[in-house]
Motif scaffolding. Structure first.
Motif, PDB file in Angstrom:
ATOM      1  N   CYS A  69     -17.794  56.880 -29.924  1.00  0.00           N
ATOM      2  CA  CYS A  69     -18.743  56.243 -29.012  1.00  0.00           C
ATOM      3  C   CYS A  69     -18.388  56.508 -27.553  1.00  0.00           C
ATOM      4  CB  CYS A  69     -18.807  54.741 -29.287  1.00  0.00           C
ATOM      5  SG  CYS A  69     -19.618  54.328 -30.849  1.00  0.00           S
ATOM      6  N   SER A  73     -20.834  58.418 -25.031  1.00  0.00           N
ATOM      7  CA  SER A  73     -21.161  57.803 -23.746  1.00  0.00           C
ATOM      8  C   SER A  73     -20.860  58.761 -22.596  1.00  0.00           C
ATOM      9  CB  SER A  73     -20.376  56.502 -23.579  1.00  0.00           C
ATOM     10  OG  SER A  73     -20.711  55.871 -22.359  1.00  0.00           O
ATOM     11  N   SER A  76     -23.388  61.445 -22.512  1.00  0.00           N
ATOM     12  CA  SER A  76     -24.625  60.911 -21.934  1.00  0.00           C
ATOM     13  C   SER A  76     -24.573  60.930 -20.409  1.00  0.00           C
ATOM     14  CB  SER A  76     -24.846  59.482 -22.429  1.00  0.00           C
ATOM     15  OG  SER A  76     -25.880  58.841 -21.710  1.00  0.00           O
ATOM     16  N   GLN A 240     -26.373  57.270 -25.959  1.00  0.00           N
ATOM     17  CA  GLN A 240     -25.777  55.946 -25.771  1.00  0.00           C
ATOM     18  C   GLN A 240     -26.312  54.941 -26.780  1.00  0.00           C
ATOM     19  OE1 GLN A 240     -25.736  54.373 -21.787  1.00  0.00           O
ATOM     20  NE2 GLN A 240     -23.907  55.561 -21.301  1.00  0.00           N
ATOM     21  N   CYS A 243     -24.622  54.511 -30.196  1.00  0.00           N
ATOM     22  CA  CYS A 243     -23.338  53.809 -30.295  1.00  0.00           C
ATOM     23  C   CYS A 243     -23.491  52.456 -30.998  1.00  0.00           C
ATOM     24  CB  CYS A 243     -22.733  53.614 -28.908  1.00  0.00           C
ATOM     25  SG  CYS A 243     -22.211  55.169 -28.124  1.00  0.00           S
ATOM     26  N   SER A 312     -20.155  47.690 -27.755  1.00  0.00           N
ATOM     27  CA  SER A 312     -21.215  48.576 -27.252  1.00  0.00           C
ATOM     28  C   SER A 312     -21.258  48.581 -25.738  1.00  0.00           C
ATOM     29  CB  SER A 312     -22.578  48.143 -27.812  1.00  0.00           C
ATOM     30  OG  SER A 312     -22.609  48.223 -29.222  1.00  0.00           O
ATOM     31  N   ALA A 316     -20.356  51.845 -23.335  1.00  0.00           N
ATOM     32  CA  ALA A 316     -21.502  52.380 -22.605  1.00  0.00           C
ATOM     33  C   ALA A 316     -21.535  51.951 -21.143  1.00  0.00           C
ATOM     34  CB  ALA A 316     -22.804  51.951 -23.287  1.00  0.00           C
TER      35      ALA A 316
END
Length: 341
Positions: A69, A73, A76, A240, A243, A312, A316
């Motif tokens: 994740c 991120s 992203s 994102q 995730c 999360s 993120a």
């Protein structure tokens, strides 16, 4: 016509003078209320659920999932940085990608302001370093935000289409996003807004700057550039959003599908933005927990929902903020070195 951001012009402008620092010296102290708000939001979440169970569920998520994740991120953010560089080049400004990346991440640090208005600092940095008039670059920040909103609406609406019983809400959301996009690329609509604004005496005295802003936004909102910007925005926010699905998948019986993960990520983002709180803190977390509980299965309890929400947001949001403040420190160090040269 040569771009204003050539490397040669950078060196000459630095040798002549260094403009005043646009960041206040007590910026760190001013950021304290933001971090206190974040702490308060998460303490409230722990009170909402069982704190001990929440920590247990957080520990249950494997390091491999969390690392994945973080990687998604970061990818992203890089995609959004590429879009920023793409927008900047549309107005004829050429900057090294490393510098454009730094400007983008400094903007991320300022995204913790209400409504993310602080991201306009990117225009000030372009003016300070490459002498790009703010009237030319500020519309690019607007173009970023508009394409972000449309992308999040499309992803969230698409997710709703895949959630049982939510197809109508999904269709309405997608159609609304499509309407915003049509309005964004419509030149007659943009000219109408400019004409109406020009009737205001305060704005009329700054007609030249208004027209410069319109010209920059017109370049960014053409169908070709808009298609590129939207593709990058959908990719960035899609990475994102995934995730939430990945983290929730660590819990048996969570019931969060990929479509549900899109909804659980995108809807709270919009709620946080509408709340006009710094970084959407509190509103985003509460909304995400609520959506997870609404869409989850029997295995998604309150403490699991809070655990998924916290992880999360860390991978993120807080990860991006940390990178943003690191970029801000780097920018100021480079600036001080430029002064002493």
């Amino acid at each position: 016509m040569e771009a204003q951001g050539s490397v040669g012009s950078i060196a000459r402008s630095d040798a002549i003078a260094v403009p005043p620092d646009i960041f206040p010296k007590d910026l760190g102290r001013k950021a304290i209320p933001f971090f206190l708000l974040g702490i308060a939001a998460y303490v409230a979440l722990f009170f909402f659920a069982d704190a001990r169970d929440t920590w247990k569920h957080i520990d249950h998520v494997s390091g491999a999932r969390v690392f994945l994740c973080f990687a998604l991120s970061f990818a992203s953010l890089l995609v959004r940085a590429v879009r920023w560089q793409f927008f900047v080049r549309l107005i004829g400004v050429t900057t090294p990608f490393a510098d454009a990346l730094l400007v983008f991440f400094v903007g991320i640090a300022m995204s913790v302001t209400p409504g993310k208005v602080g991201e306009l600092v990117k225009s000030l940095l372009l003016k300070e370093r490459w002498e790009v008039p703010a009237a030319r670059s500020a519309p690019l920040v607007v173009a970023e935000r508009l394409t972000d909103v449309v992308a999040v609406l499309l992803l969230g609406g698409g997710g709703l289409l895949g959630v049982p019983g939510a197809a109508t809400a999904g269709a309405v959301t997608v159609l609304f996003a499509a309407g915003l996009l049509v309005l964004y690329v419509s030149q007659p609509a943009a000219l109408f807004i400019v004409r109406q604004l020009s009737r205001i005496p305060f704005v009329a005295r700054r007609h030249d700057k208004l027209m410069a802003m319109h010209a920059s936004l017109e370049q960014a909102s053409r169908p070709g550039p808009t298609a590129v910007a939207m593709a990058l925005a959908l990719l960035a926010w899609g990475l994102q959003s995934s995730c939430v699905w990945i983290i929730a998948g660590a819990f048996d019986g969570s019931g969060i599908s990929f479509a549900g993960g899109l909804v659980a990520y995108c809807a709270p983002l919009l709620a946080g933005a509408l709340a006009l709180l710094p970084g959407g803190l509190g509103a985003t977390e509460a909304s995400m927990t609520g959506v997870l509980l609404a869409l989850g299965g029997p295995g998604l309890t309150k403490s699991v929902a809070v655990a998924v929400t916290l992880l999360s947001r860390i991978v993120a949001f807080w990860f991006a903020v940390a990178l943003g403040f690191a970029a801000l420190v780097t920018w100021r160090i480079r600036r001080k070195r430029a002064i002493t040269v």
